[in-house]
Design a protein around this motif. Structure first.
Motif, PDB file in Angstrom:
ATOM      1  N   PRO A   4       3.951  11.432   0.555  1.00 23.34           N
ATOM      2  CA  PRO A   4       2.971  12.561   0.425  1.00 23.34           C
ATOM      3  C   PRO A   4       2.829  13.211  -0.821  1.00 23.34           C
ATOM      4  CG  PRO A   4       4.325  12.980   2.097  1.00 23.34           C
ATOM      5  CD  PRO A   4       4.904  11.862   1.754  1.00 23.34           C
ATOM      6  N   SER A   5       4.036  13.208  -1.678  1.00 22.83           N
ATOM      7  CA  SER A   5       4.151  13.768  -3.012  1.00 22.83           C
ATOM      8  C   SER A   5       3.506  12.935  -4.071  1.00 22.83           C
ATOM      9  CB  SER A   5       5.524  14.343  -3.272  1.00 22.83           C
ATOM     10  OG  SER A   5       6.516  13.333  -3.309  1.00 22.83           O
ATOM     11  N   THR A   6       3.330  11.657  -3.849  1.00 22.16           N
ATOM     12  CA  THR A   6       2.897  10.696  -4.522  1.00 22.16           C
ATOM     13  C   THR A   6       1.427  10.911  -4.962  1.00 22.16           C
ATOM     14  OG1 THR A   6       4.777   9.276  -4.265  1.00 22.16           O
ATOM     15  CG2 THR A   6       2.939   8.038  -5.415  1.00 22.16           C
ATOM     16  N   PRO A   7       0.790  11.000  -6.284  1.00 21.58           N
ATOM     17  CA  PRO A   7      -0.577  11.112  -6.105  1.00 21.58           C
ATOM     18  C   PRO A   7      -1.048   9.794  -5.873  1.00 21.58           C
ATOM     19  CG  PRO A   7       0.577  11.808  -8.313  1.00 21.58           C
ATOM     20  CD  PRO A   7       1.666  11.135  -7.416  1.00 21.58           C
ATOM     21  N   PRO A   8      -2.353   9.712  -5.100  1.00 20.53           N
ATOM     22  CA  PRO A   8      -3.099   8.303  -4.773  1.00 20.53           C
ATOM     23  C   PRO A   8      -3.169   7.585  -5.888  1.00 20.53           C
ATOM     24  CG  PRO A   8      -4.087  10.299  -4.023  1.00 20.53           C
ATOM     25  CD  PRO A   8      -2.804  10.829  -4.831  1.00 20.53           C
ATOM     26  N   GLN A   9      -3.803   8.068  -7.310  1.00 16.29           N
ATOM     27  CA  GLN A   9      -4.002   7.341  -8.259  1.00 16.29           C
ATOM     28  C   GLN A   9      -2.715   6.615  -8.726  1.00 16.29           C
ATOM     29  OE1 GLN A   9      -4.095  10.617  -8.197  1.00 16.29           O
ATOM     30  NE2 GLN A   9      -3.051  11.273 -10.107  1.00 16.29           N
ATOM     31  N   ALA A  10      -1.479   6.955  -8.490  1.00 14.81           N
ATOM     32  CA  ALA A  10      -0.241   6.055  -8.869  1.00 14.81           C
ATOM     33  C   ALA A  10       0.085   4.893  -8.132  1.00 14.81           C
ATOM     34  CB  ALA A  10       1.184   7.290  -8.759  1.00 14.81           C
ATOM     35  N   LEU A  11      -0.633   4.706  -7.004  1.00 15.61           N
ATOM     36  CA  LEU A  11      -0.452   3.426  -6.290  1.00 15.61           C
ATOM     37  C   LEU A  11      -1.490   2.591  -6.383  1.00 15.61           C
ATOM     38  CD1 LEU A  11       1.550   5.029  -3.130  1.00 15.61           C
ATOM     39  CD2 LEU A  11       2.648   4.126  -5.007  1.00 15.61           C
ATOM     40  N   GLN A  12      -1.149   1.270  -6.350  1.00 13.85           N
ATOM     41  CA  GLN A  12      -2.110   0.442  -6.304  1.00 13.85           C
ATOM     42  C   GLN A  12      -1.591  -0.794  -5.278  1.00 13.85           C
ATOM     43  OE1 GLN A  12      -2.362  -1.565 -10.193  1.00 13.85           O
ATOM     44  NE2 GLN A  12      -2.990   0.550 -11.109  1.00 13.85           N
ATOM     45  N   GLN A  13      -2.406  -1.539  -4.502  1.00 12.17           N
ATOM     46  CA  GLN A  13      -2.045  -2.459  -3.803  1.00 12.17           C
ATOM     47  C   GLN A  13      -2.182  -3.843  -4.457  1.00 12.17           C
ATOM     48  OE1 GLN A  13      -0.031  -0.703  -1.606  1.00 12.17           O
ATOM     49  NE2 GLN A  13      -0.872  -1.951  -0.039  1.00 12.17           N
ATOM     50  N   VAL A  14      -1.110  -4.849  -4.852  1.00  9.69           N
ATOM     51  CA  VAL A  14      -1.238  -6.109  -5.215  1.00  9.69           C
ATOM     52  C   VAL A  14      -0.493  -6.925  -4.441  1.00  9.69           C
ATOM     53  CG1 VAL A  14      -0.769  -7.339  -7.276  1.00  9.69           C
ATOM     54  CG2 VAL A  14      -1.549  -4.968  -7.450  1.00  9.69           C
ATOM     55  N   ILE A  20       3.378   1.031  -8.488  1.00  9.31           N
ATOM     56  CA  ILE A  20       3.359   2.465  -9.077  1.00  9.31           C
ATOM     57  C   ILE A  20       3.166   2.507 -10.454  1.00  9.31           C
ATOM     58  CG2 ILE A  20       4.784   4.645  -9.387  1.00  9.31           C
ATOM     59  CD1 ILE A  20       6.480   3.839  -6.914  1.00  9.31           C
ATOM     60  N   SER A  21       2.044   3.037 -10.809  1.00  5.95           N
ATOM     61  CA  SER A  21       1.694   3.027 -12.111  1.00  5.95           C
ATOM     62  C   SER A  21       1.843   4.268 -13.106  1.00  5.95           C
ATOM     63  CB  SER A  21       0.253   2.789 -12.325  1.00  5.95           C
ATOM     64  OG  SER A  21      -0.737   3.523 -11.658  1.00  5.95           O
ATOM     65  N   GLY A  22       2.563   5.314 -12.559  1.00  3.88           N
ATOM     66  CA  GLY A  22       2.701   6.536 -13.170  1.00  3.88           C
ATOM     67  C   GLY A  22       2.086   7.708 -12.274  1.00  3.88           C
ATOM     68  N   PRO A  23       2.191   8.872 -12.822  1.00  5.61           N
ATOM     69  CA  PRO A  23       3.062   9.223 -14.077  1.00  5.61           C
ATOM     70  C   PRO A  23       4.456   9.301 -13.980  1.00  5.61           C
ATOM     71  CG  PRO A  23       2.165  11.109 -12.748  1.00  5.61           C
ATOM     72  CD  PRO A  23       1.445   9.971 -11.916  1.00  5.61           C
ATOM     73  N   TRP A  24       4.962   8.858 -14.928  1.00  5.96           N
ATOM     74  CA  TRP A  24       6.561   8.748 -14.778  1.00  5.96           C
ATOM     75  C   TRP A  24       7.194  10.108 -15.063  1.00  5.96           C
ATOM     76  CZ3 TRP A  24       6.770   4.350 -12.752  1.00  5.96           C
ATOM     77  CH2 TRP A  24       5.704   3.368 -13.280  1.00  5.96           C
ATOM     78  N   PRO A  25       8.490  10.250 -14.381  1.00  3.39           N
ATOM     79  CA  PRO A  25       9.123  11.660 -14.739  1.00  3.39           C
ATOM     80  C   PRO A  25       9.588  11.503 -16.091  1.00  3.39           C
ATOM     81  CG  PRO A  25      10.466  10.195 -13.224  1.00  3.39           C
ATOM     82  CD  PRO A  25       9.088   9.549 -13.446  1.00  3.39           C
ATOM     83  N   LEU A  54      13.963  -1.688  -4.108  1.00  4.11           N
ATOM     84  CA  LEU A  54      14.605  -2.215  -2.877  1.00  4.11           C
ATOM     85  C   LEU A  54      13.689  -1.803  -1.849  1.00  4.11           C
ATOM     86  CD1 LEU A  54      18.542  -1.174  -3.468  1.00  4.11           C
ATOM     87  CD2 LEU A  54      17.289  -3.678  -3.453  1.00  4.11           C
ATOM     88  N   GLN A  55      13.013  -0.900  -1.949  1.00  5.73           N
ATOM     89  CA  GLN A  55      12.141  -0.491  -0.755  1.00  5.73           C
ATOM     90  C   GLN A  55      10.641  -1.569  -0.991  1.00  5.73           C
ATOM     91  OE1 GLN A  55      11.190   3.609  -0.200  1.00  5.73           O
ATOM     92  NE2 GLN A  55      13.115   4.096  -0.944  1.00  5.73           N
ATOM     93  N   GLY A  56      10.781  -2.312  -1.981  1.00  6.33           N
ATOM     94  CA  GLY A  56       9.509  -3.015  -2.243  1.00  6.33           C
ATOM     95  C   GLY A  56       8.494  -2.422  -3.199  1.00  6.33           C
ATOM     96  N   LEU A  57       8.709  -1.295  -3.758  1.00  5.60           N
ATOM     97  CA  LEU A  57       7.829  -0.878  -4.458  1.00  5.60           C
ATOM     98  C   LEU A  57       7.940  -1.482  -5.841  1.00  5.60           C
ATOM     99  CD1 LEU A  57       8.128   3.031  -3.787  1.00  5.60           C
ATOM    100  CD2 LEU A  57       6.350   1.329  -3.256  1.00  5.60           C
ATOM    101  N   VAL A  58       6.839  -1.941  -6.532  1.00  5.93           N
ATOM    102  CA  VAL A  58       6.710  -2.436  -7.980  1.00  5.93           C
ATOM    103  C   VAL A  58       6.508  -1.428  -8.977  1.00  5.93           C
ATOM    104  CG1 VAL A  58       6.055  -4.366  -9.450  1.00  5.93           C
ATOM    105  CG2 VAL A  58       6.519  -4.493  -6.903  1.00  5.93           C
ATOM    106  N   MET A  59       7.024  -1.267 -10.023  1.00  5.69           N
ATOM    107  CA  MET A  59       6.665  -0.411 -11.071  1.00  5.69           C
ATOM    108  C   MET A  59       5.885  -1.216 -12.092  1.00  5.69           C
ATOM    109  SD  MET A  59       8.504   2.134 -10.248  1.00  5.69           S
ATOM    110  CE  MET A  59       9.670   2.032  -8.971  1.00  5.69           C
ATOM    111  N   SER A  60       4.790  -0.590 -12.743  1.00  4.52           N
ATOM    112  CA  SER A  60       3.736  -0.954 -13.775  1.00  4.52           C
ATOM    113  C   SER A  60       4.595  -1.109 -15.048  1.00  4.52           C
ATOM    114  CB  SER A  60       2.360  -0.501 -13.935  1.00  4.52           C
ATOM    115  OG  SER A  60       2.783   0.985 -14.361  1.00  4.52           O
TER     116      SER A  60
END
Length: 76
Positions: A4-14, A20-25, A54-60
């Motif tokens: 819930p703390s991840t902004p929706p614009q930071a996630l894309q489905q591919v 995850i496309s950011g914003p980066w810490p 490891l949870q399956g998320l991919v970073m842009s």
């Protein structure tokens, strides 16, 4: 499941993977810490990224870009 703390614009489905496309810490605020503590933070940043992957998320942001950015921000 989205964090819930991840902004929706930071996630894309591919192809079924969340990208995850950011914003980066930013770690720049810690550059004045002693070098040993900055290396510990760098290790923590890498471990956090690995846990997300490891949870399956991919970073842009590629791993090389990640390493370059974090080491520059921490002045390592």
């Amino acid at each position: 499941m989205n964090n819930p703390s991840t902004p929706p614009q930071a996630l894309q489905q591919v192809a079924g993977a969340a990208i995850i496309s950011g914003p980066w810490p930013s770690y720049a605020a810690f550059r004045n810490l002693p070098e040993r503590e900055r290396w510990v933070l760098y290790g923590s940043a890498k471990a956090y990224r690995e846990a997300l992957e490891l949870q399956g998320l991919v970073m842009s942001e590629s791993y090389d870009q990640f390493v370059r950015r974090v080491t520059e921000e921490l002045e390592l």
